[in-house]
Design a protein around this motif. Structure first.
Motif, PDB file in Angstrom:
ATOM      1  N   LEU A 128       0.804  -1.218   0.000  1.00 60.37           N
ATOM      2  CA  LEU A 128       0.000   0.000   0.000  1.00 60.37           C
ATOM      3  C   LEU A 128       0.839   1.271   0.000  1.00 60.37           C
ATOM      4  N   TRP A 129       2.073   1.189   0.501  1.00 61.76           N
ATOM      5  CA  TRP A 129       2.930   2.374   0.458  1.00 61.76           C
ATOM      6  C   TRP A 129       4.396   1.971   0.449  1.00 61.76           C
TER       7      TRP A 129
ATOM      8  N   SER B 228     -17.327   6.216  -2.255  1.00 63.81           N
ATOM      9  CA  SER B 228     -17.294   5.663  -3.600  1.00 63.81           C
ATOM     10  C   SER B 228     -15.889   5.621  -4.167  1.00 63.81           C
ATOM     11  N   ASP B 229     -15.039   6.594  -3.802  1.00 64.28           N
ATOM     12  CA  ASP B 229     -13.687   6.635  -4.367  1.00 64.28           C
ATOM     13  C   ASP B 229     -12.776   7.368  -3.413  1.00 64.28           C
ATOM     14  N   TRP B 230     -11.829   6.642  -2.817  1.00 64.95           N
ATOM     15  CA  TRP B 230     -10.862   7.248  -1.901  1.00 64.95           C
ATOM     16  C   TRP B 230      -9.504   7.407  -2.549  1.00 64.95           C
ATOM     17  N   ASN B 231      -9.419   7.141  -3.844  1.00 68.10           N
ATOM     18  CA  ASN B 231      -8.124   7.171  -4.509  1.00 68.10           C
ATOM     19  C   ASN B 231      -7.918   8.413  -5.381  1.00 68.10           C
ATOM     20  N   SER B 232      -8.952   9.175  -5.569  1.00 65.49           N
ATOM     21  CA  SER B 232      -8.864  10.299  -6.485  1.00 65.49           C
ATOM     22  C   SER B 232      -8.141  11.483  -5.861  1.00 65.49           C
ATOM     23  N   GLU B 233      -7.301  12.139  -6.643  1.00 57.73           N
ATOM     24  CA  GLU B 233      -6.610  13.326  -6.167  1.00 57.73           C
ATOM     25  C   GLU B 233      -7.599  14.433  -5.834  1.00 57.73           C
ATOM     26  N   SER B 234      -8.783  14.392  -6.429  1.00 56.65           N
ATOM     27  CA  SER B 234      -9.776  15.431  -6.180  1.00 56.65           C
ATOM     28  C   SER B 234     -10.344  15.368  -4.780  1.00 56.65           C
ATOM     29  N   ASN B 235     -10.092  14.233  -4.068  1.00 58.16           N
ATOM     30  CA  ASN B 235     -10.594  14.089  -2.712  1.00 58.16           C
ATOM     31  C   ASN B 235      -9.609  14.594  -1.676  1.00 58.16           C
ATOM     32  N   ASP B 236      -8.511  15.194  -2.106  1.00 58.74           N
ATOM     33  CA  ASP B 236      -7.534  15.714  -1.151  1.00 58.74           C
ATOM     34  C   ASP B 236      -8.185  16.787  -0.302  1.00 58.74           C
ATOM     35  N   GLU B 237      -7.760  16.823   0.975  1.00 61.86           N
ATOM     36  CA  GLU B 237      -8.278  17.852   1.874  1.00 61.86           C
ATOM     37  C   GLU B 237      -7.580  19.176   1.591  1.00 61.86           C
TER      38      GLU B 237
ATOM     39  N   ALA C 140      -2.027 -14.782 -14.451  1.00 63.27           N
ATOM     40  CA  ALA C 140      -3.229 -13.994 -14.741  1.00 63.27           C
ATOM     41  C   ALA C 140      -3.125 -12.665 -13.999  1.00 63.27           C
ATOM     42  N   PRO C 141      -3.839 -11.644 -14.467  1.00 58.04           N
ATOM     43  CA  PRO C 141      -3.848 -10.365 -13.744  1.00 58.04           C
ATOM     44  C   PRO C 141      -4.796 -10.412 -12.551  1.00 58.04           C
ATOM     45  N   MET C 142      -4.518  -9.619 -11.529  1.00 55.98           N
ATOM     46  CA  MET C 142      -5.426  -9.471 -10.400  1.00 55.98           C
ATOM     47  C   MET C 142      -6.601  -8.586 -10.800  1.00 55.98           C
ATOM     48  N   ASP C 143      -7.740  -8.826 -10.176  1.00 54.41           N
ATOM     49  CA  ASP C 143      -8.897  -7.958 -10.362  1.00 54.41           C
ATOM     50  C   ASP C 143      -8.803  -6.770  -9.406  1.00 54.41           C
ATOM     51  N   SER C 144      -8.719  -5.581  -9.940  1.00 51.63           N
ATOM     52  CA  SER C 144      -8.754  -4.343  -9.157  1.00 51.63           C
ATOM     53  C   SER C 144      -7.749  -4.320  -8.013  1.00 51.63           C
ATOM     54  N   PRO C 145      -6.459  -4.476  -8.303  1.00 48.55           N
ATOM     55  CA  PRO C 145      -5.464  -4.345  -7.214  1.00 48.55           C
ATOM     56  C   PRO C 145      -5.465  -2.918  -6.688  1.00 48.55           C
ATOM     57  N   PRO C 146      -5.170  -2.726  -5.406  1.00 44.57           N
ATOM     58  CA  PRO C 146      -5.205  -1.386  -4.828  1.00 44.57           C
ATOM     59  C   PRO C 146      -4.091  -0.499  -5.368  1.00 44.57           C
ATOM     60  N   ALA C 147      -4.387   0.768  -5.485  1.00 46.62           N
ATOM     61  CA  ALA C 147      -3.367   1.738  -5.875  1.00 46.62           C
ATOM     62  C   ALA C 147      -2.472   2.036  -4.683  1.00 46.62           C
ATOM     63  N   ILE C 148      -1.272   2.536  -4.981  1.00 48.36           N
ATOM     64  CA  ILE C 148      -0.252   2.740  -3.951  1.00 48.36           C
ATOM     65  C   ILE C 148      -0.189   4.209  -3.550  1.00 48.36           C
ATOM     66  N   TRP C 149       0.197   4.437  -2.294  1.00 53.39           N
ATOM     67  CA  TRP C 149       0.369   5.771  -1.721  1.00 53.39           C
ATOM     68  C   TRP C 149       1.098   6.698  -2.682  1.00 53.39           C
ATOM     69  N   PRO C 150       0.645   7.964  -2.826  1.00 50.50           N
ATOM     70  CA  PRO C 150      -0.271   8.687  -1.940  1.00 50.50           C
ATOM     71  C   PRO C 150      -1.756   8.418  -2.153  1.00 50.50           C
ATOM     72  N   ASN C 151      -2.123   7.516  -3.076  1.00 49.43           N
ATOM     73  CA  ASN C 151      -3.506   7.039  -3.099  1.00 49.43           C
ATOM     74  C   ASN C 151      -3.777   6.271  -1.813  1.00 49.43           C
ATOM     75  N   THR C 152      -5.014   6.276  -1.364  1.00 47.26           N
ATOM     76  CA  THR C 152      -5.353   5.658  -0.076  1.00 47.26           C
ATOM     77  C   THR C 152      -6.372   4.551  -0.284  1.00 47.26           C
ATOM     78  N   SER C 153      -5.886   3.422  -0.784  1.00 53.07           N
ATOM     79  CA  SER C 153      -6.760   2.289  -1.077  1.00 53.07           C
ATOM     80  C   SER C 153      -7.088   1.510   0.193  1.00 53.07           C
ATOM     81  N   ILE C 154      -8.198   0.805   0.151  1.00 55.56           N
ATOM     82  CA  ILE C 154      -8.574  -0.131   1.208  1.00 55.56           C
ATOM     83  C   ILE C 154      -8.627  -1.531   0.606  1.00 55.56           C
ATOM     84  N   VAL C 155      -7.879  -2.439   1.176  1.00 55.18           N
ATOM     85  CA  VAL C 155      -7.968  -3.843   0.774  1.00 55.18           C
ATOM     86  C   VAL C 155      -9.248  -4.413   1.384  1.00 55.18           C
ATOM     87  N   PRO C 156     -10.162  -4.970   0.586  1.00 59.97           N
ATOM     88  CA  PRO C 156     -11.440  -5.462   1.138  1.00 59.97           C
ATOM     89  C   PRO C 156     -11.243  -6.425   2.305  1.00 59.97           C
TER      90      PRO C 156
END
Length: 287
Positions: free
Chosen positions: A212-213, A278-287, A246-262
């Motif tokens: 994750l980071w 709905s989306d914690w990985n978008s740069e638009s969600n920065d505080e 095979a590829p993984m389905d929807s692997p989490p993005a890496i920091w500074p994205n803030t993914s949650i592993v289910p």
């Protein structure tokens, strides 16, 4: 009473501290008292049912500890580049989900990753630690759930990693000669694993590690440079001799994205699944 005396003598023979012996003796006395109450107040059918329930609960506790030991053993082995021993921890149909790819089969994909890949890259093909190479994987914060039939289990672990080359190591010297800095980094990730019991022995069925980071040793996690993008589809085997099957389905993005592993489990208090935006990985969600 003879049983209590025997336990007391056993504690004394082991030279246990008095406080531990008292606790153990009280535990035995309570267990014997409860057993007496149960046996005198229950019918044979009820007693058998209660004993079966207690036996199953004790078995699940033993399974939980066995799985914890199995995964911690994996961590110790990978610390010291004991990759042949790592492969032995997997079931025959075991899988590794890592860096956006799925490696299938103990003697195929799993061995390809650990022995064909890591062993060659980190130790030059020789099992065991290498001078000046740090690769510690701290395994912690485990949440383990064993299936009611005690044949499978799921577990979530956190990994905290310290890795890289000492200044006097051959790899550091080679990097300096090429005008580069030795590779040194911190890493954090989450495992969401599946385990299977075969012939009474717990094995890894799916090792799903999600980095994750990453952080450069010199500059820290606040200045993390792009390391790699595990959301990009990897080049597969056999086109890539070391690649995944095979590829993984929807692997989490890496920091500074803030993914949650289910999570494999529900909220232990509400019994409901995790509530997520709905989306914690978008740069638009920065505080």
């Amino acid at each position: 009473m003879n049983a209590i005396k025997s336990v007391s003598a056993f504690c004394h023979s082991l030279r246990k501290p008095k406080s531990e012996c008292r606790f153990f003796l009280w535990s035995v006395m309570i267990a014997l008292s409860l057993m007496f109450i149960v046996t005198t107040s229950c019918s044979n059918a009820e007693l058998e049912e209660k004993l079966e329930q207690v036996t199953n609960r004790l078995g699940i506790l033993e399974d939980t500890q066995d799985i914890r030991n199995l995964h911690h053993a994996y961590g110790y082995y990978i610390d010291k580049c004991l990759y042949e021993d790592v492969v032995d921890l997997f079931a025959d149909d075991g899988e590794v989900h890592f860096a956006g790819g799925i490696y299938r089969g103990k003697e195929e994909g799993v061995r390809r990753l650990y022995v064909g890949g890591f062993l060659q890259d980190f130790t030059g093909g020789k099992p065991g630690p290498v001078y000046g190479f740090l690769l510690d994987h701290l395994q912690m914060q485990d949440v383990i759930h064993v299936a009611p039939d005690r044949r499978t289990a799921k577990a979530r672990f956190r990994c905290f990693m310290q890795a890289g080359a000492h200044e006097t190591s051959p790899s550091a010297k080679a990097a300096r000669e090429q005008g580069q800095s030795p590779m040194r980094w911190w890493e954090g990730g989450i495992y969401e694993n599946t385990y299977v019991k075969e012939d009474g022995v717990w094995k890894i069925q799916v090792l799903n590690y999600n980095p994750l980071w990453y952080a450069d040793y010199e500059t820290g996690w606040g200045n993390t440079r792009p390391f790699f993008d595990q959301t990009e589809a990897p080049k597969l085997y056999p086109d890539n001799p070391r690649g995944p099957d095979a590829p993984m389905d929807s692997p989490p993005a890496i920091w500074p994205n803030t993914s949650i592993v289910p999570f494999h489990y529900m909220n232990p208090v509400t019994g409901k699944p995790l509530t997520m935006e709905s989306d914690w990985n978008s740069e638009s969600n920065d505080e």
